[in-house]
Design an enzyme around this catalytic site. Structure first.
Site, PDB file in Angstrom:
ATOM      1  N   SER A 126      -9.904  19.336 -10.421  1.00  0.00           N
ATOM      2  CA  SER A 126     -10.867  18.619  -9.575  1.00  0.00           C
ATOM      3  C   SER A 126     -12.284  19.108  -9.798  1.00  0.00           C
ATOM      4  O   SER A 126     -13.242  18.378  -9.566  1.00  0.00           O
ATOM      5  CB  SER A 126     -10.535  18.825  -8.090  1.00  0.00           C
ATOM      6  OG  SER A 126      -9.415  18.081  -7.716  1.00  0.00           O
ATOM      7  N   ASP A 152       0.864  -1.175   0.000  1.00  0.00           N
ATOM      8  CA  ASP A 152       0.000   0.000   0.000  1.00  0.00           C
ATOM      9  C   ASP A 152       0.909   1.237   0.000  1.00  0.00           C
ATOM     10  O   ASP A 152       2.089   1.156   0.343  1.00  0.00           O
ATOM     11  CB  ASP A 152      -0.901  -0.004   1.245  1.00  0.00           C
ATOM     12  CG  ASP A 152      -2.059   0.975   1.101  1.00  0.00           C
ATOM     13  OD1 ASP A 152      -2.173   1.644   0.062  1.00  0.00           O
ATOM     14  OD2 ASP A 152      -2.858   1.066   2.053  1.00  0.00           O
ATOM     15  N   HIS A 180     -13.570  19.434  -0.308  1.00  0.00           N
ATOM     16  CA  HIS A 180     -13.326  18.949  -1.671  1.00  0.00           C
ATOM     17  C   HIS A 180     -14.427  18.022  -2.192  1.00  0.00           C
ATOM     18  O   HIS A 180     -14.979  18.230  -3.279  1.00  0.00           O
ATOM     19  CB  HIS A 180     -11.955  18.254  -1.695  1.00  0.00           C
ATOM     20  CG  HIS A 180     -11.392  17.998  -3.046  1.00  0.00           C
ATOM     21  ND1 HIS A 180     -11.643  16.838  -3.749  1.00  0.00           N
ATOM     22  CD2 HIS A 180     -10.578  18.725  -3.833  1.00  0.00           C
ATOM     23  CE1 HIS A 180     -10.992  16.873  -4.900  1.00  0.00           C
ATOM     24  NE2 HIS A 180     -10.341  18.009  -4.981  1.00  0.00           N
ATOM     25  N   ASP A 226     -13.586  10.223  -3.253  1.00  0.00           N
ATOM     26  CA  ASP A 226     -13.008  11.530  -2.931  1.00  0.00           C
ATOM     27  C   ASP A 226     -12.894  11.659  -1.415  1.00  0.00           C
ATOM     28  O   ASP A 226     -12.835  10.663  -0.704  1.00  0.00           O
ATOM     29  CB  ASP A 226     -13.967  12.617  -3.492  1.00  0.00           C
ATOM     30  CG  ASP A 226     -13.246  13.919  -3.829  1.00  0.00           C
ATOM     31  OD1 ASP A 226     -12.867  14.631  -2.883  1.00  0.00           O
ATOM     32  OD2 ASP A 226     -13.066  14.205  -5.032  1.00  0.00           O
ATOM     33  N   PRO A 252     -28.439  20.578   2.214  1.00  0.00           N
ATOM     34  CA  PRO A 252     -29.786  20.535   1.622  1.00  0.00           C
ATOM     35  C   PRO A 252     -29.803  20.281   0.117  1.00  0.00           C
ATOM     36  O   PRO A 252     -30.789  19.736  -0.400  1.00  0.00           O
ATOM     37  CB  PRO A 252     -30.364  21.924   1.932  1.00  0.00           C
ATOM     38  CG  PRO A 252     -29.457  22.566   2.901  1.00  0.00           C
ATOM     39  CD  PRO A 252     -28.180  21.796   2.979  1.00  0.00           C
TER      40      PRO A 252
END
Ligand SMILES: [Ca+2]
Ligand SMILES: [Ca+2]
Length: 410
Positions: free
Chosen positions: A347, A87, A188, A133, A141
């Site tokens: 992004s 990893d 993000h 993400d 809302p």
């Protein structure tokens, strides 16, 4: 090539079938013992291992070190293991945000001509989109009504009610294995989710596909850190929940066999993956960055265009690996705390394309990922002198993409 290698190569030619099929703990885990010469040693997590099984599935396992893992895990399971990799740490770029309230600014949506698509009753209905993400604020809302609820799961009871291997994944799932000390959620993921599908009935942000459904699959912690293994698990989870499209607004993985294998599995399943090109202002054909530079047939890599419809100075580019541009500067979208903010980045550009793909798929549910990609790439706006250094030389136009798709899939 030394003598021993030549001899073993000759032996392989003589008994080709046995050499080709023979598996050993070192053939499935080639990094063990080779780390010193590897360019990626600094990022390896030496007690965590990404395992791909022969059935294509991935798990992330822990052990004291590679030798113990080889002895106690790989050797007893060798028959069923296809590949093992360390990893690795991933650091996602920080994006500055400017918070605002009650403000409407949809320049990007207008630039890509999405209103003509909405006017045809096409809003992304019945299309599931995974946001792999950071945290997605499912209580916002404009986001709450768009979450793809996992109805087989009972929330907050500490049990995996639907038996999919993930406990309490009612609103989505988090695969963050090393949480940050920072308690404030990063904006993000919520910003990305809003560009794709913010429900325009409940606030000022106009999501591209305001009736699509979002599957939050978090692997980025609040400080922007994450790991390759956590990303692989989040991508795999997205597929298992029925996502047609996965938005990957992140990069920076240099050593990536497991990520490549994961993208291969997603391609086999017919899932479209939309990837941000990155914000380093460089040509990723020459300086590849992953997953942006994989170039799978089910992948679209997106650069960022400016308010004046030029390429931004900081967007990565590449005539081979970056497919098109989309709005990525001064983009208003949802952020945690029931508010909105402006952010810049590839992004933000990738989710414009993801939202466009959701619209197309809701208009033509039988289209393939390849047809959706083809429609998006064939319909870009190319304007002379705008210098989009991307494969199509143009910027997203979803209205025209829908027209092209209707020809491809009558
Ligand atoms: Ca579950
Ligand atoms: Ca549960």
């Amino acid at each position: 090539m030394d003598v021993q290698k030549i001899l073993s190569a000759v032996a392989c030619v003589l008994v080709l079938s046995s050499c080709g099929n023979k598996k050993s703990s070192s053939s499935v885990f080639p990094e063990n013992g080779a780390l010193d010469s590897s360019a990626c040693m600094g990022q390896a997590i030496q007690n965590k291992f990404i395992v791909q099984w022969e059935d294509g599935k991935f798990t992330v396992e822990s052990a004291k070190d590679a030798d113990e893992f080889t002895k106690k895990f790989i050797e007893p399971n060798l028959e069923n293991i296809r590949y093992v990799e360390y990893d690795r740490h991933l650091q996602v770029e920080k994006t500055d945000e400017v918070r605002t309230t009650g403000f409407t600014d949809s320049w990007g949506q207008d630039k890509v001509s999405v209103r003509n698509v909405w006017a045809q009753g096409v809003y992304g209905q019945n299309v599931k989109v995974a946001v792999v993400d950071a945290y997605v604020d499912y209580t916002h809302p404009q986001i709450a009504p768009r979450i793809a609820i996992n109805t087989g799961e009972i929330p907050n009871n500490g049990k995996d009610d639907d038996g999919n291997g993930v406990v309490d994944d009612y609103y989505g799932a988090s695969f963050v294995s090393v949480p940050s000390n920072n308690q404030t959620p990063s904006s993000h993921g919520t910003h990305v989710a809003g560009i794709i599908a913010a429900d325009s009935r409940y606030g000022s942000v106009e999501g591209m596909a305001p009736q699509a459904q979002i599957i939050p699959a978090q692997f980025i912690a609040n400080d922007g850190g994450g790991s390759l293994g956590d990303a692989v698990l989040a991508l795999q989870y997205s597929a298992s929940r029925g996502a047609k499209i996965i938005n990957a607004s992140w990069g920076g993985a240099p050593c990536v066999a497991s990520l490549r294998n994961t993208f291969q599995e997603l391609q086999n399943k017919g899932i479209l993956v939309v990837v941000a090109a990155g914000n380093d202002g460089r040509d990723i054909d020459v300086y590849p960055e992953f997953p942006a530079s994989f170039n799978f047939s089910n992948q679209i890599t997106v650069a960022a265009s400016s308010v004046t419809d030029f390429m931004t100075s900081w967007s990565n580019s590449g005539f081979n690996f970056v497919h098109l541009a989309a709005p990525g500067e001064r983009i208003l979208s949802t952020v945690p705390g029931n508010t909105t903010a402006y952010m810049d980045g590839t992004s933000m550009a990738a989710p414009f394309v993801t939202g466009a793909a959701a619209l197309l798929w809701s208009a033509r549910p039988n289209a393939t990922a390849t047809q959706i990609k083809q429609a998006i790439l064939q319909s870009v706006d190319v304007s002379a002198g705008h210098e989009f250094k991307v494969n199509t030389r143009g910027r997203l136009n979803v209205d025209r993409a829908l027209q092209v798709l209707k020809q491809l899939v009558p």
